[in-house]
Design a protein around this motif. Structure first.
Motif, short mmCIF file in Angstrom:
data_model
loop_
_atom_site.label_atom_id
_atom_site.label_comp_id
_atom_site.label_asym_id
_atom_site.label_seq_id
_atom_site.Cartn_x
_atom_site.Cartn_y
_atom_site.Cartn_z
N ALA A 22 1.15 -1.40 0.10
CA ALA A 22 -0.33 0.10 0.03
C ALA A 22 1.00 1.67 -0.05
CB ALA A 22 -1.06 -0.15 1.06
N ARG A 23 2.22 1.42 -0.28
CA ARG A 23 3.04 2.04 -0.01
C ARG A 23 3.13 2.90 -1.55
NH1 ARG A 23 4.26 3.26 4.73
NH2 ARG A 23 4.86 1.71 6.42
N SER A 24 3.73 4.37 -1.50
CA SER A 24 3.98 4.47 -2.90
C SER A 24 4.51 4.82 -3.55
CB SER A 24 3.43 6.53 -2.66
OG SER A 24 4.87 6.21 -2.17
N VAL A 25 4.86 4.17 -5.18
CA VAL A 25 6.05 4.54 -5.96
C VAL A 25 6.99 4.89 -5.25
CG1 VAL A 25 6.89 4.40 -8.39
CG2 VAL A 25 3.82 3.54 -7.80
N GLN A 26 6.67 6.61 -5.24
CA GLN A 26 8.41 6.30 -4.55
C GLN A 26 8.60 6.44 -3.51
OE1 GLN A 26 5.67 8.45 -5.49
NE2 GLN A 26 5.19 9.63 -7.27
N HIS A 27 7.68 5.69 -2.89
CA HIS A 27 8.27 5.48 -1.39
C HIS A 27 9.58 3.88 -1.82
CE1 HIS A 27 8.48 3.44 2.66
NE2 HIS A 27 8.05 2.68 2.26
N LEU A 28 8.37 2.94 -2.42
CA LEU A 28 8.77 1.70 -2.91
C LEU A 28 9.78 2.01 -3.76
CD1 LEU A 28 5.98 -0.22 -3.94
CD2 LEU A 28 7.47 -0.74 -1.93
N GLN A 29 10.67 2.38 -4.59
CA GLN A 29 11.19 2.86 -5.53
C GLN A 29 12.88 3.47 -4.06
OE1 GLN A 29 10.22 6.38 -7.66
NE2 GLN A 29 10.17 5.23 -9.85
N VAL A 30 12.77 4.29 -3.01
CA VAL A 30 13.72 4.20 -1.92
C VAL A 30 13.98 3.43 -1.33
CG1 VAL A 30 14.52 5.92 -0.24
CG2 VAL A 30 12.41 7.06 -1.89
N VAL A 31 12.92 2.07 -1.26
CA VAL A 31 13.15 1.45 -0.81
C VAL A 31 13.97 0.17 -1.43
CG1 VAL A 31 12.30 -1.10 0.60
CG2 VAL A 31 11.72 0.88 0.51
N GLU A 32 13.99 0.28 -2.45
CA GLU A 32 15.28 -0.24 -3.91
C GLU A 32 15.93 0.20 -4.26
OE1 GLU A 32 14.79 -1.38 -8.20
OE2 GLU A 32 13.41 0.46 -7.81
N LYS A 33 16.67 0.84 -3.90
CA LYS A 33 17.61 1.47 -4.04
C LYS A 33 17.99 1.29 -3.10
CE LYS A 33 19.72 5.68 -4.97
NZ LYS A 33 19.94 7.32 -4.80
N THR A 34 17.82 1.58 -1.61
CA THR A 34 18.69 1.27 -0.46
C THR A 34 19.08 0.31 -0.02
OG1 THR A 34 16.86 3.07 0.62
CG2 THR A 34 18.32 1.56 2.12
N ILE A 35 17.86 -1.11 -0.45
CA ILE A 35 18.55 -2.35 -0.74
C ILE A 35 19.40 -2.08 -1.71
CG2 ILE A 35 17.37 -5.26 -0.23
CD1 ILE A 35 14.34 -3.43 0.54
N ASP A 36 19.93 -2.21 -2.86
CA ASP A 36 20.71 -2.87 -3.73
C ASP A 36 21.80 -2.00 -3.23
OD1 ASP A 36 20.47 -3.77 -5.92
OD2 ASP A 36 21.45 -1.95 -6.99
N GLU A 37 21.99 -0.43 -2.58
CA GLU A 37 23.26 -0.22 -2.03
C GLU A 37 23.68 -0.62 -1.31
OE1 GLU A 37 22.06 3.86 -1.19
OE2 GLU A 37 22.06 4.49 -3.61
N GLN A 38 23.29 -0.78 0.05
CA GLN A 38 23.12 -2.19 1.46
C GLN A 38 23.95 -3.66 0.77
OE1 GLN A 38 20.33 -1.62 3.90
NE2 GLN A 38 20.10 -0.34 5.21
N LEU A 39 23.13 -3.85 -0.48
CA LEU A 39 23.77 -4.80 -0.72
C LEU A 39 25.04 -5.57 -1.30
CD1 LEU A 39 20.61 -7.39 -2.26
CD2 LEU A 39 22.17 -7.99 0.03
N LYS A 40 24.98 -4.63 -1.98
CA LYS A 40 26.31 -4.31 -3.00
C LYS A 40 27.26 -3.35 -1.76
CE LYS A 40 24.52 -2.41 -6.95
NZ LYS A 40 24.26 -1.41 -7.59
N GLN A 41 26.95 -2.83 -0.66
CA GLN A 41 27.87 -2.44 0.24
C GLN A 41 28.30 -3.50 0.92
OE1 GLN A 41 25.97 0.34 2.97
NE2 GLN A 41 26.80 1.97 1.08
N ILE A 42 27.44 -4.67 1.04
CA ILE A 42 27.88 -6.14 1.64
C ILE A 42 28.59 -6.61 0.75
CG2 ILE A 42 26.95 -8.13 3.02
CD1 ILE A 42 24.56 -6.56 4.40
N GLU A 43 28.62 -7.01 -0.20
CA GLU A 43 29.51 -7.35 -0.96
C GLU A 43 30.93 -7.58 -1.18
OE1 GLU A 43 28.66 -9.13 -5.46
OE2 GLU A 43 27.93 -8.13 -4.94
N LYS A 44 30.74 -5.74 -0.91
CA LYS A 44 32.45 -5.06 -1.21
C LYS A 44 33.16 -5.42 0.26
CE LYS A 44 31.44 -1.50 -3.85
NZ LYS A 44 31.29 0.14 -4.00
N LEU A 45 31.98 -6.00 0.67
CA LEU A 45 32.81 -5.76 2.56
C LEU A 45 33.61 -7.78 2.66
CD1 LEU A 45 31.23 -3.12 5.11
CD2 LEU A 45 33.20 -3.11 3.89
N THR A 46 32.00 -8.40 2.24
CA THR A 46 32.14 -10.17 2.73
C THR A 46 32.35 -11.01 1.42
OG1 THR A 46 30.04 -9.73 2.35
CG2 THR A 46 31.35 -9.52 4.72
#
Length: 98
Positions: A22-46
């Motif tokens: 039920a969230r807005s598209v803008q909200h889901l875009q921010v969630v998508e970007k944040t998760i993707d960035e976090q996974l990339k950071q974790i991948e670099k560290l591990t």
């Protein structure tokens, strides 16, 4: 599916996911970007961890942040209640002085 829910196609870590909510598209875009960035950071560290373990680490980080924010919110609510009580006492004192 309820009429207030939307279907959003997200790409996270190179894979497509459909998010229904039920969230807005803008909200889901921010969630998508944040998760993707976090996974990339974790991948670099591990480098040696498989994608599933990286996802679990991302989830642990997210829940940890959520708990920290809940604690801060509870502290702020407590402070707000104390301030309201102080205002109430000051108003009562001012009325008695008049």
């Amino acid at each position: 599916m309820s009429k207030d829910k939307i279907r959003y196609k997200a790409t996270i870590a190179g894979k497509e996911y459909t998010i229904i909510g039920a969230r807005s598209v803008q909200h889901l875009q921010v969630v998508e970007k944040t998760i993707d960035e976090q996974l990339k950071q974790i991948e670099k560290l591990t480098k040696g961890l498989d994608p599933e373990r990286r996802a679990v680490l991302a989830a642990v980080n997210a829940v940890s942040d959520q708990i920290e924010m809940q604690i801060k919110m509870q502290q702020m609510e407590k402070e707000l209640e104390q301030l309201r009580e102080e205002v109430k006492n000051l108003q009562h004192t001012n009325l008695n002085e008049e």
